[in-house]
Design a protein around this motif. Structure first.
Motif, mmCIF file in Angstrom:
data_model
loop_
_atom_site.group_PDB
_atom_site.id
_atom_site.type_symbol
_atom_site.label_atom_id
_atom_site.label_comp_id
_atom_site.label_asym_id
_atom_site.label_seq_id
_atom_site.Cartn_x
_atom_site.Cartn_y
_atom_site.Cartn_z
ATOM 1 N N PRO A 1 0.805 -1.226 0.000
ATOM 2 C CA PRO A 1 0.000 0.000 0.000
ATOM 3 C C PRO A 1 0.836 1.273 0.000
ATOM 4 O O PRO A 1 0.327 2.336 -0.327
ATOM 5 C CB PRO A 1 -0.844 -0.108 1.265
ATOM 6 N N ASP A 2 2.107 1.176 0.356
ATOM 7 C CA ASP A 2 3.003 2.331 0.283
ATOM 8 C C ASP A 2 4.398 1.831 -0.099
ATOM 9 O O ASP A 2 4.888 0.869 0.502
ATOM 10 C CB ASP A 2 3.058 3.079 1.616
ATOM 11 N N GLY B 1 2.272 0.497 -4.693
ATOM 12 C CA GLY B 1 3.156 -0.023 -5.718
ATOM 13 C C GLY B 1 3.337 -1.516 -5.527
ATOM 14 O O GLY B 1 2.522 -2.179 -4.869
ATOM 15 N N PHE B 2 4.432 -2.036 -6.086
ATOM 16 C CA PHE B 2 4.698 -3.466 -6.020
ATOM 17 C C PHE B 2 6.173 -3.693 -5.718
ATOM 18 O O PHE B 2 7.020 -2.842 -6.024
ATOM 19 C CB PHE B 2 4.328 -4.134 -7.350
ATOM 20 N N HIS B 3 6.469 -4.835 -5.102
ATOM 21 C CA HIS B 3 7.856 -5.143 -4.777
ATOM 22 C C HIS B 3 8.074 -6.652 -4.821
ATOM 23 O O HIS B 3 7.134 -7.448 -4.835
ATOM 24 C CB HIS B 3 8.234 -4.597 -3.392
ATOM 25 N N HIS B 4 9.344 -7.012 -4.825
ATOM 26 C CA HIS B 4 9.739 -8.412 -4.663
ATOM 27 C C HIS B 4 11.144 -8.410 -4.071
ATOM 28 O O HIS B 4 12.067 -7.873 -4.668
ATOM 29 C CB HIS B 4 9.747 -9.156 -5.995
ATOM 30 N N LEU C 1 8.459 -1.523 -8.118
ATOM 31 C CA LEU C 1 7.656 -1.060 -9.254
ATOM 32 C C LEU C 1 6.737 0.054 -8.774
ATOM 33 O O LEU C 1 5.800 -0.193 -8.018
ATOM 34 C CB LEU C 1 6.847 -2.223 -9.834
ATOM 35 N N ASN C 2 7.062 1.276 -9.175
ATOM 36 C CA ASN C 2 6.222 2.426 -8.840
ATOM 37 C C ASN C 2 5.277 2.694 -10.001
ATOM 38 O O ASN C 2 5.711 2.787 -11.156
ATOM 39 C CB ASN C 2 7.074 3.675 -8.587
ATOM 40 N N ILE C 3 4.021 2.839 -9.688
ATOM 41 C CA ILE C 3 3.008 3.177 -10.685
ATOM 42 C C ILE C 3 2.826 4.686 -10.690
ATOM 43 O O ILE C 3 3.305 5.379 -9.781
ATOM 44 C CB ILE C 3 1.689 2.444 -10.390
ATOM 45 N N PRO C 4 2.165 5.231 -11.708
ATOM 46 C CA PRO C 4 1.967 6.686 -11.730
ATOM 47 C C PRO C 4 1.285 7.188 -10.459
ATOM 48 O O PRO C 4 0.523 6.459 -9.815
ATOM 49 C CB PRO C 4 1.088 6.903 -12.967
ATOM 50 N N LEU C 5 1.596 8.407 -10.119
ATOM 51 C CA LEU C 5 1.068 9.038 -8.914
ATOM 52 C C LEU C 5 -0.444 8.883 -8.852
ATOM 53 O O LEU C 5 -1.149 9.231 -9.800
ATOM 54 C CB LEU C 5 1.446 10.522 -8.913
ATOM 55 N N MET D 1 10.619 1.188 -12.767
ATOM 56 C CA MET D 1 11.071 -0.102 -12.279
ATOM 57 C C MET D 1 12.549 -0.003 -11.896
ATOM 58 O O MET D 1 13.379 0.415 -12.704
ATOM 59 C CB MET D 1 10.863 -1.162 -13.370
ATOM 60 N N VAL D 2 12.848 -0.387 -10.657
ATOM 61 C CA VAL D 2 14.197 -0.231 -10.118
ATOM 62 C C VAL D 2 14.570 -1.465 -9.304
ATOM 63 O O VAL D 2 13.728 -2.053 -8.621
ATOM 64 C CB VAL D 2 14.280 1.020 -9.202
ATOM 65 N N LEU D 3 15.839 -1.841 -9.372
ATOM 66 C CA LEU D 3 16.403 -2.858 -8.487
ATOM 67 C C LEU D 3 17.296 -2.158 -7.474
ATOM 68 O O LEU D 3 18.180 -1.384 -7.850
ATOM 69 C CB LEU D 3 17.224 -3.863 -9.284
ATOM 70 N N THR D 4 17.065 -2.419 -6.197
ATOM 71 C CA THR D 4 17.888 -1.837 -5.132
ATOM 72 C C THR D 4 18.800 -2.918 -4.575
ATOM 73 O O THR D 4 18.343 -4.006 -4.203
ATOM 74 C CB THR D 4 17.009 -1.278 -4.001
#
Length: 195
Positions: free
Chosen positions: A31-32, A47-50, A92-96, A183-186
């Protein structure tokens, strides 16, 4: 802060993007994108994460796919001693979202990628940008939680770009407004194991 462009051949850049944007990649909703919890009525960007690797060990089969990139990034850090990989997290960030426009907030919540009460050694935060998009990364001067953060630098996502910075610096993502996704890898590294 260090930026390295074109760290991979174009066919590998394309393969990572195709893999992560394919229907079989296991994204998990949050959710955040920054905070583990939030209060209703506050700014919260879904957004989304893995998380493929955490607390120095693999947590997902997709770690095997990204292991080579963690070694390349460690080489680009070029630290005086070998580092310990702590985490690999896909984001994975989606549009605002519409609800957040009223906050007029330029970036998501400033944060560190570790708990400073536990991790007291030298750390590095490294981002690999999977796609070209808007949604800059903000690096702040502050190394402690603050009511007012001052921007030291900001970096625009570019496919195949790596951003390396001191893990003690507060930083924040921002969500795209013009692009379909960010989309970013940290990759997080520690000078020594702490757990």
């Amino acid at each position: 802060m260090k930026i390295v462009d074109n760290v991979l051949p174009k066919n590998l850049e394309d393969d990572i993007l195709n893999y992560m944007s394919g229907v079989s990649f296991p994204w998990y909703f949050i959710p955040d994108v920054t905070r583990e919890s939030f209060i209703s009525g506050e700014y919260a960007q879904p957004g989304f994460h893995h998380t493929a690797f955490h607390e120095y060990s693999p947590k997902s089969p997709i770690y095997d796919y990204f292991k080579f990139l963690s070694l390349i990034i460690e080489d680009k850090i070029n630290y005086k001693i070998p580092l310990h990989l702590f985490r690999i997290r896909a984001g994975l960030n989606i549009p605002l979202v519409k609800e957040n426009h009223k906050f007029d907030q330029e970036y998501n919540f400033p944060h560190l990628d570790h708990n400073p009460d536990i991790v007291t050694c030298k750390t590095f935060t490294c981002l690999y940008y999977v796609n070209n998009c808007d949604g800059d990364t903000f690096i702040f001067n502050e190394k402690e939680k603050s009511d007012l953060y001052t921007v030291k630098g900001r970096v625009t996502p570019k496919k195949g770009r790596i951003l390396i910075f001191d893990g003690e610096q507060y930083h924040a993502s921002s969500s795209p407004k013009d692009s379909n996704f960010r989309m970013v890898l940290t990759f997080n590294y520690h000078e020594k194991r702490v757990l």
